[in-house]
Structures are given as structure tokens and as C-alpha cells.
Design a protein around this motif. Sequence first.
Motif, mmCIF file in Angstrom:
data_model
loop_
_atom_site.group_PDB
_atom_site.id
_atom_site.type_symbol
_atom_site.label_atom_id
_atom_site.label_comp_id
_atom_site.label_asym_id
_atom_site.label_seq_id
_atom_site.Cartn_x
_atom_site.Cartn_y
_atom_site.Cartn_z
ATOM 1 N N SER A 1 0.812 -1.219 0.000
ATOM 2 C CA SER A 1 0.000 0.000 0.000
ATOM 3 C C SER A 1 0.846 1.270 0.000
ATOM 4 C CB SER A 1 -0.915 0.023 1.227
ATOM 5 O OG SER A 1 -1.755 -1.097 1.241
ATOM 6 N N GLY A 2 2.153 1.133 0.041
ATOM 7 C CA GLY A 2 3.026 2.305 0.064
ATOM 8 C C GLY A 2 3.091 2.979 1.422
ATOM 9 N N SER A 3 2.708 2.258 2.465
ATOM 10 C CA SER A 3 2.726 2.804 3.831
ATOM 11 C C SER A 3 4.092 2.539 4.461
ATOM 12 C CB SER A 3 1.605 2.163 4.662
ATOM 13 O OG SER A 3 0.358 2.310 4.029
ATOM 14 N N HIS A 4 5.102 3.232 3.966
ATOM 15 C CA HIS A 4 6.484 2.948 4.362
ATOM 16 C C HIS A 4 6.760 3.211 5.841
ATOM 17 C CE1 HIS A 4 7.181 2.189 0.200
ATOM 18 N NE2 HIS A 4 6.790 3.410 -0.125
ATOM 19 N N GLY A 5 6.103 4.226 6.416
ATOM 20 C CA GLY A 5 6.269 4.486 7.845
ATOM 21 C C GLY A 5 5.760 3.319 8.677
#
Length: 131
Positions: free
Chosen positions: A62-66
Motif C-alpha cells: 500500500s506504500g505505507s512505508h512508515g
Amino acid sequence: ACSNIRLDVADIISGMTGLHIACHHNYAECVRLLLAHPACTKQIVTMVDREGETAEMTASTSGSHGCVIMIKEFLDKPDPVMMMIDRRLGLGDEGVACVEPHMLEGMTLIQIGDAIEKITAMEKTMEEGKS
């Protein structure tokens, strides 16, 4: 922290836990709170959904790198419950690991399961050492 929160409950259709959903939507503060909850364990964090994905994999997709970073940091740190068990785990007269019953109070079933798995692995190692 609310003591009756069940972090291991998953949606019956998707198999996603609250952590999966928070990661999917990049709710970083929610992920932080879930990971900080006393009932959160590595076993819960690595649960897979119906697609076979962990919350970390969902966050990455989902691109939720944090969220990925927070989960990796959580998984890399020592499990405080296992550290407590290690401190309180003793060897009985028979050379078998024993756990005092009072230390089980307040532990979740998942934490107890983790402890049993660790004890079983230790016993195997001890048996192999005797051979």
C-alpha cells in the motif's frame, strides 16, 4: 491501555486484523498504538490474512512505508513477555523447565502459547544435548 482489546481478531471475510487494516490505509498513529499495546506480540504482528500477507506486507504493497518501518522495529526488538519468562524460567530437580503458576496471570492465550513453544524448543535442545 484497555486490557480487553483482542488484537488477534481477524475479519471473517478478508482475514485482516486491525493492524492489517491500519497498514492498508496508512493510519500510522493507529499502527503505533496497536504495536505499543501490551497485548501485542510478534505472533499477532505476523498473522496472515486470506491472501497470505502479513500486516507488514500489506503496508509495503500500500506504500505505507512508515508503517513498514514501525513493524520492522517492533519485530526486531526483544519480546518483553519472553524476556520475563526467561528471567522467571528455572530448572526443576528433574532438569525440566518449570513456570510458577502465578506468572501466568494476566497473560493472553497467545502469550502463553508463545511461552509453551519456547519451553518445548528448550526441552528439545536439552534432550539433544543429552544424546
